[in-house]
Design a protein around this motif. Structure first.
Motif, short mmCIF file in Angstrom:
data_model
loop_
_atom_site.label_atom_id
_atom_site.label_comp_id
_atom_site.label_asym_id
_atom_site.label_seq_id
_atom_site.Cartn_x
_atom_site.Cartn_y
_atom_site.Cartn_z
N VAL A 57 0.84 -1.20 0.00
CA VAL A 57 0.00 0.00 0.00
C VAL A 57 0.88 1.25 0.00
O VAL A 57 0.60 2.21 -0.73
CB VAL A 57 -0.98 0.00 1.19
CG1 VAL A 57 -1.66 1.35 1.35
CG2 VAL A 57 -2.02 -1.11 1.02
N ALA A 60 2.20 1.68 -3.51
CA ALA A 60 1.12 2.05 -4.43
C ALA A 60 0.68 3.49 -4.21
O ALA A 60 0.37 4.21 -5.16
CB ALA A 60 -0.07 1.09 -4.25
N TYR A 61 0.64 3.93 -2.96
CA TYR A 61 0.24 5.30 -2.64
C TYR A 61 1.17 6.31 -3.29
O TYR A 61 0.74 7.35 -3.77
CB TYR A 61 0.23 5.49 -1.12
CG TYR A 61 -0.16 6.88 -0.69
CD1 TYR A 61 -1.48 7.30 -0.76
CD2 TYR A 61 0.78 7.79 -0.22
CE1 TYR A 61 -1.86 8.57 -0.36
CE2 TYR A 61 0.42 9.05 0.18
CZ TYR A 61 -0.91 9.45 0.11
OH TYR A 61 -1.27 10.70 0.49
N TRP A 68 -5.10 5.40 -3.60
CA TRP A 68 -4.66 4.60 -2.46
C TRP A 68 -4.74 5.30 -1.12
O TRP A 68 -4.39 4.73 -0.09
CB TRP A 68 -3.23 4.11 -2.71
CG TRP A 68 -3.19 3.08 -3.78
CD1 TRP A 68 -3.01 3.29 -5.12
CD2 TRP A 68 -3.39 1.68 -3.62
NE1 TRP A 68 -3.07 2.10 -5.79
CE2 TRP A 68 -3.29 1.10 -4.89
CE3 TRP A 68 -3.62 0.86 -2.51
CZ2 TRP A 68 -3.43 -0.27 -5.10
CZ3 TRP A 68 -3.76 -0.50 -2.71
CH2 TRP A 68 -3.66 -1.05 -3.99
N ARG A 69 -5.21 6.54 -1.07
CA ARG A 69 -5.21 7.31 0.18
C ARG A 69 -5.99 6.62 1.30
O ARG A 69 -5.51 6.50 2.42
CB ARG A 69 -5.77 8.71 -0.05
CG ARG A 69 -5.74 9.55 1.24
CD ARG A 69 -6.10 11.00 0.98
NE ARG A 69 -6.13 11.77 2.20
CZ ARG A 69 -5.08 12.30 2.79
NH1 ARG A 69 -3.89 12.15 2.26
NH2 ARG A 69 -5.19 12.98 3.91
N ARG A 71 -6.73 3.46 1.74
CA ARG A 71 -6.04 2.26 2.23
C ARG A 71 -4.80 2.63 3.03
O ARG A 71 -4.49 1.98 4.03
CB ARG A 71 -5.69 1.34 1.08
CG ARG A 71 -6.91 0.67 0.52
CD ARG A 71 -6.57 -0.37 -0.49
NE ARG A 71 -7.79 -0.83 -1.14
CZ ARG A 71 -7.80 -1.48 -2.27
NH1 ARG A 71 -6.68 -1.75 -2.89
NH2 ARG A 71 -8.94 -1.87 -2.79
N LEU A 72 -4.07 3.65 2.59
CA LEU A 72 -2.89 4.06 3.35
C LEU A 72 -3.31 4.56 4.73
O LEU A 72 -2.67 4.21 5.73
CB LEU A 72 -2.12 5.16 2.62
CG LEU A 72 -0.91 5.65 3.41
CD1 LEU A 72 0.21 4.61 3.40
CD2 LEU A 72 -0.41 6.97 2.89
#
Length: 115
Positions: A57, A60-61, A68-69, A71-72
């Motif tokens: 993550v 990916a962010y 991805w915000r 999930r981060l």
């Protein structure tokens, strides 16, 4: 701004394009300190699956923060202790004077690892 938002914003700022050439190197260097601290922390205290997911993550962010915000933020909230090393590095990224390329760093506790 919460501590989690602070760290996510600093990560996005460090990865963002469009910085002046003068500050790009400074921001990049500070961003790498922050990113490495988070990566190290995710790789340490988590079991294999959770740790690997958090690292994925994080990477990916950096390539697509808008997607991805959420999930981060979940990873930072659930899986990571935001200690002074991480918070100090995030503050340093955000305090870069982009116009002049100067950095104002609050070093109190920076680099210290809470036990």
């Amino acid at each position: 701004m919460t501590e989690v938002d602070l760290v996510a914003t600093a990560l996005a700022t460090g990865a963002a394009a469009g910085l002046t050439d003068t500050s790009r190197g400074v921001v990049h260097d500070l961003h790498m300190v922050l990113r490495d601290a988070i990566h190290r922390r995710l790789s340490d205290g988590c079991d294999g699956v959770r740790g690997r997911y958090g690292v994925r993550v994080l990477h990916a962010y950096e390539t697509d923060p808008d997607v991805w915000r959420t999930r981060l933020l979940q990873v930072l909230t659930a899986e990571l202790e935001l200690d002074e090393e991480i918070l100090g590095a995030a503050r340093a990224v955000l305090r870069v004077d982009r116009g002049a390329g100067h950095v104002i760093v609050d070093v109190v506790g920076c680099g210290a690892r809470s036990g």
